[in-house]
Design a protein around this motif. Structure first.
Motif, PDB file in Angstrom:
ATOM      1  N   VAL A 165      11.297   1.784  47.096  1.00  0.00           N
ATOM      2  CA  VAL A 165      11.918   3.079  47.334  1.00  0.00           C
ATOM      3  C   VAL A 165      11.307   3.629  48.619  1.00  0.00           C
ATOM      4  O   VAL A 165      10.098   3.613  48.805  1.00  0.00           O
ATOM      5  N   ASP A 166      12.166   4.096  49.532  1.00  0.00           N
ATOM      6  CA  ASP A 166      11.741   4.582  50.839  1.00  0.00           C
ATOM      7  C   ASP A 166      12.004   6.090  50.896  1.00  0.00           C
ATOM      8  O   ASP A 166      13.150   6.517  50.971  1.00  0.00           O
ATOM      9  N   GLY A 167      10.950   6.884  50.840  1.00  0.00           N
ATOM     10  CA  GLY A 167      11.127   8.334  50.832  1.00  0.00           C
ATOM     11  C   GLY A 167      11.286   8.865  49.415  1.00  0.00           C
ATOM     12  O   GLY A 167      11.066   8.151  48.436  1.00  0.00           O
ATOM     13  N   GLN A 168      11.681  10.110  49.310  1.00  0.00           N
ATOM     14  CA  GLN A 168      11.791  10.769  48.008  1.00  0.00           C
ATOM     15  C   GLN A 168      13.202  10.626  47.442  1.00  0.00           C
ATOM     16  O   GLN A 168      14.163  11.080  48.055  1.00  0.00           O
ATOM     17  N   PRO A 169      13.362   9.975  46.277  1.00  0.00           N
ATOM     18  CA  PRO A 169      14.677   9.914  45.642  1.00  0.00           C
ATOM     19  C   PRO A 169      15.088  11.299  45.150  1.00  0.00           C
ATOM     20  O   PRO A 169      14.252  12.197  45.037  1.00  0.00           O
ATOM     21  N   SER A 170      16.350  11.458  44.846  1.00  0.00           N
ATOM     22  CA  SER A 170      16.805  12.751  44.344  1.00  0.00           C
ATOM     23  C   SER A 170      17.944  12.560  43.356  1.00  0.00           C
ATOM     24  O   SER A 170      18.522  11.481  43.247  1.00  0.00           O
ATOM     25  N   VAL A 171      18.236  13.615  42.631  1.00  0.00           N
ATOM     26  CA  VAL A 171      19.391  13.638  41.746  1.00  0.00           C
ATOM     27  C   VAL A 171      20.445  14.504  42.420  1.00  0.00           C
ATOM     28  O   VAL A 171      20.213  15.679  42.696  1.00  0.00           O
ATOM     29  N   ALA A 172      21.583  13.897  42.727  1.00  0.00           N
ATOM     30  CA  ALA A 172      22.699  14.624  43.332  1.00  0.00           C
ATOM     31  C   ALA A 172      23.492  15.253  42.191  1.00  0.00           C
ATOM     32  O   ALA A 172      24.068  14.552  41.366  1.00  0.00           O
ATOM     33  N   ARG A 173      23.462  16.564  42.110  1.00  0.00           N
ATOM     34  CA  ARG A 173      24.088  17.290  40.998  1.00  0.00           C
ATOM     35  C   ARG A 173      25.546  17.619  41.316  1.00  0.00           C
ATOM     36  O   ARG A 173      25.931  17.759  42.461  1.00  0.00           O
ATOM     37  N   SER A 174      26.325  17.759  40.257  1.00  0.00           N
ATOM     38  CA  SER A 174      27.732  18.089  40.391  1.00  0.00           C
ATOM     39  C   SER A 174      28.168  18.903  39.183  1.00  0.00           C
ATOM     40  O   SER A 174      27.511  18.874  38.136  1.00  0.00           O
ATOM     41  N   VAL A 175      29.282  19.604  39.310  1.00  0.00           N
ATOM     42  CA  VAL A 175      29.819  20.343  38.158  1.00  0.00           C
ATOM     43  C   VAL A 175      30.371  19.382  37.120  1.00  0.00           C
ATOM     44  O   VAL A 175      30.520  19.726  35.955  1.00  0.00           O
ATOM     45  N   SER A 176      30.654  18.146  37.536  1.00  0.00           N
ATOM     46  CA  SER A 176      31.131  17.118  36.623  1.00  0.00           C
ATOM     47  C   SER A 176      29.989  16.142  36.332  1.00  0.00           C
ATOM     48  O   SER A 176      29.382  15.598  37.250  1.00  0.00           O
ATOM     49  N   SER A 177      29.728  15.899  35.060  1.00  0.00           N
ATOM     50  CA  SER A 177      28.641  14.968  34.716  1.00  0.00           C
ATOM     51  C   SER A 177      28.936  13.558  35.221  1.00  0.00           C
ATOM     52  O   SER A 177      28.024  12.774  35.455  1.00  0.00           O
ATOM     53  N   PHE A 178      30.193  13.246  35.436  1.00  0.00           N
ATOM     54  CA  PHE A 178      30.573  11.929  35.939  1.00  0.00           C
ATOM     55  C   PHE A 178      30.040  11.702  37.352  1.00  0.00           C
ATOM     56  O   PHE A 178      29.703  10.593  37.731  1.00  0.00           O
ATOM     57  N   LEU A 179      29.923  12.766  38.146  1.00  0.00           N
ATOM     58  CA  LEU A 179      29.505  12.636  39.533  1.00  0.00           C
ATOM     59  C   LEU A 179      28.004  12.811  39.751  1.00  0.00           C
ATOM     60  O   LEU A 179      27.488  12.462  40.808  1.00  0.00           O
ATOM     61  N   THR A 180      27.288  13.357  38.783  1.00  0.00           N
ATOM     62  CA  THR A 180      25.842  13.544  38.924  1.00  0.00           C
ATOM     63  C   THR A 180      25.162  12.171  38.868  1.00  0.00           C
ATOM     64  O   THR A 180      25.447  11.368  37.986  1.00  0.00           O
ATOM     65  N   HIS A 181      24.258  11.900  39.828  1.00  0.00           N
ATOM     66  CA  HIS A 181      23.634  10.583  39.892  1.00  0.00           C
ATOM     67  C   HIS A 181      22.299  10.647  40.626  1.00  0.00           C
ATOM     68  O   HIS A 181      22.011  11.590  41.343  1.00  0.00           O
ATOM     69  N   THR A 182      21.475   9.610  40.417  1.00  0.00           N
ATOM     70  CA  THR A 182      20.243   9.418  41.170  1.00  0.00           C
ATOM     71  C   THR A 182      20.604   8.679  42.451  1.00  0.00           C
ATOM     72  O   THR A 182      21.407   7.748  42.429  1.00  0.00           O
ATOM     73  N   THR A 183      20.008   9.095  43.548  1.00  0.00           N
ATOM     74  CA  THR A 183      20.229   8.401  44.811  1.00  0.00           C
ATOM     75  C   THR A 183      18.894   8.190  45.518  1.00  0.00           C
ATOM     76  O   THR A 183      17.993   9.016  45.407  1.00  0.00           O
ATOM     77  N   ALA A 184      18.781   7.061  46.198  1.00  0.00           N
ATOM     78  CA  ALA A 184      17.548   6.745  46.931  1.00  0.00           C
ATOM     79  C   ALA A 184      17.856   5.730  48.010  1.00  0.00           C
ATOM     80  O   ALA A 184      18.830   4.972  47.915  1.00  0.00           O
ATOM     81  N   ILE A 185      17.029   5.714  49.026  1.00  0.00           N
ATOM     82  CA  ILE A 185      17.079   4.679  50.054  1.00  0.00           C
ATOM     83  C   ILE A 185      16.038   3.628  49.662  1.00  0.00           C
ATOM     84  O   ILE A 185      14.922   3.959  49.271  1.00  0.00           O
ATOM     85  N   LEU A 186      16.429   2.368  49.748  1.00  0.00           N
ATOM     86  CA  LEU A 186      15.537   1.258  49.438  1.00  0.00           C
ATOM     87  C   LEU A 186      15.305   0.449  50.703  1.00  0.00           C
ATOM     88  O   LEU A 186      16.141   0.462  51.614  1.00  0.00           O
ATOM     89  N   LYS A 187      14.163  -0.236  50.775  1.00  0.00           N
ATOM     90  CA  LYS A 187      13.931  -1.132  51.902  1.00  0.00           C
ATOM     91  C   LYS A 187      13.357  -2.450  51.411  1.00  0.00           C
ATOM     92  O   LYS A 187      12.684  -2.517  50.385  1.00  0.00           O
ATOM     93  N   GLU A 188      13.639  -3.481  52.187  1.00  0.00           N
ATOM     94  CA  GLU A 188      13.215  -4.838  51.857  1.00  0.00           C
ATOM     95  C   GLU A 188      12.647  -5.467  53.122  1.00  0.00           C
ATOM     96  O   GLU A 188      13.238  -5.375  54.193  1.00  0.00           O
ATOM     97  N   TYR A 189      11.481  -6.083  52.988  1.00  0.00           N
ATOM     98  CA  TYR A 189      10.838  -6.779  54.098  1.00  0.00           C
ATOM     99  C   TYR A 189      11.025  -8.280  53.925  1.00  0.00           C
ATOM    100  O   TYR A 189      10.816  -8.809  52.830  1.00  0.00           O
ATOM    101  N   THR A 190      11.421  -8.957  54.992  1.00  0.00           N
ATOM    102  CA  THR A 190      11.467 -10.419  54.972  1.00  0.00           C
ATOM    103  C   THR A 190      10.791 -10.931  56.242  1.00  0.00           C
ATOM    104  O   THR A 190      10.833 -10.293  57.281  1.00  0.00           O
ATOM    105  N   GLY A 191      10.182 -12.078  56.119  1.00  0.00           N
ATOM    106  CA  GLY A 191       9.519 -12.678  57.280  1.00  0.00           C
ATOM    107  C   GLY A 191       8.047 -12.427  57.325  1.00  0.00           C
ATOM    108  O   GLY A 191       7.432 -11.787  56.564  1.00  0.00           O
TER     109      GLY A 191
END
Length: 113
Positions: free
Chosen positions: A87-113
Motif C-alpha cells: 500500500v502506497d500512502g494512506q488508503p481511504s473509504v470513498a463514501r456515497s449515499v448509496s451503499s453500493f458505491l461506498t468502497h475502500t480505495t488505495a494506491i498499490l506499488k510493486e517493485y521488480t528487478g
C-alpha cells in the motif's frame, strides 16, 4: 450490496503488517496471516523504470478497490495470486449515499528487478 459489479471480480489476500522485533530480536516487517477478501479490483496505473549501474528496477503502481469494511492501513500488503503489492500512502473509504458505491480505495506499488 457492495461488489456486485462485474469490475469487482477479484479475490485478494489482505496482509496486515507492522514494523517490530522478530524472534531473534531483529527489527523487521512482521506479517500477519493473509485474510481473503472478495469483490475487489486491482487495475494498472503506471510504471517507472530506473536504470543504474548497480541494478535495473521497475516500480509499477496499481489502483485498488475493495469493500468498505476492510480496514486497510498504509503499512499493509495486498496479494493477488502470487503477486504482492505494498500500500502506497494512506488508503481511504470513498463514501456515497448509496451503499453500493461506498468502497475502500488505495494506491498499490510493486517493485521488480
Amino acid at each position: 450490496m457492495f461488489g456486485r459489479s462485474v469490475l469487482m471480480d477479484q479475490t485478494v489476500s489482505h496482509i496486515r503488517r507492522h514494523y517490530g522485533e522478530d524472534d531473534r530480536g531483529n527489527e523487521r516487517w512482521i506479517e500477519a496471516d493473509p485474510v481473503e477478501v472478495e469483490h475487489c479490483s486491482v487495475q494498472p496505473l503506471d510504471s517507472v523504470e530506473y536504470l543504474t549501474a548497480a541494478a535495473d528496477q521497475t516500480v509499477s503502481r496499481w489502483q485498488f478497490f475493495g469493500p468498505p469494511g476492510m480496514g486497510v492501513d498504509h503499512t499493509d500488503l495486498i496479494q493477488v495470486g502470487e503477486d504482492k503489492y505494498e500500500v502506497d500512502g494512506q488508503p481511504s473509504v470513498a463514501r456515497s449515499v448509496s451503499s453500493f458505491l461506498t468502497h475502500t480505495t488505495a494506491i498499490l506499488k510493486e517493485y521488480t528487478g
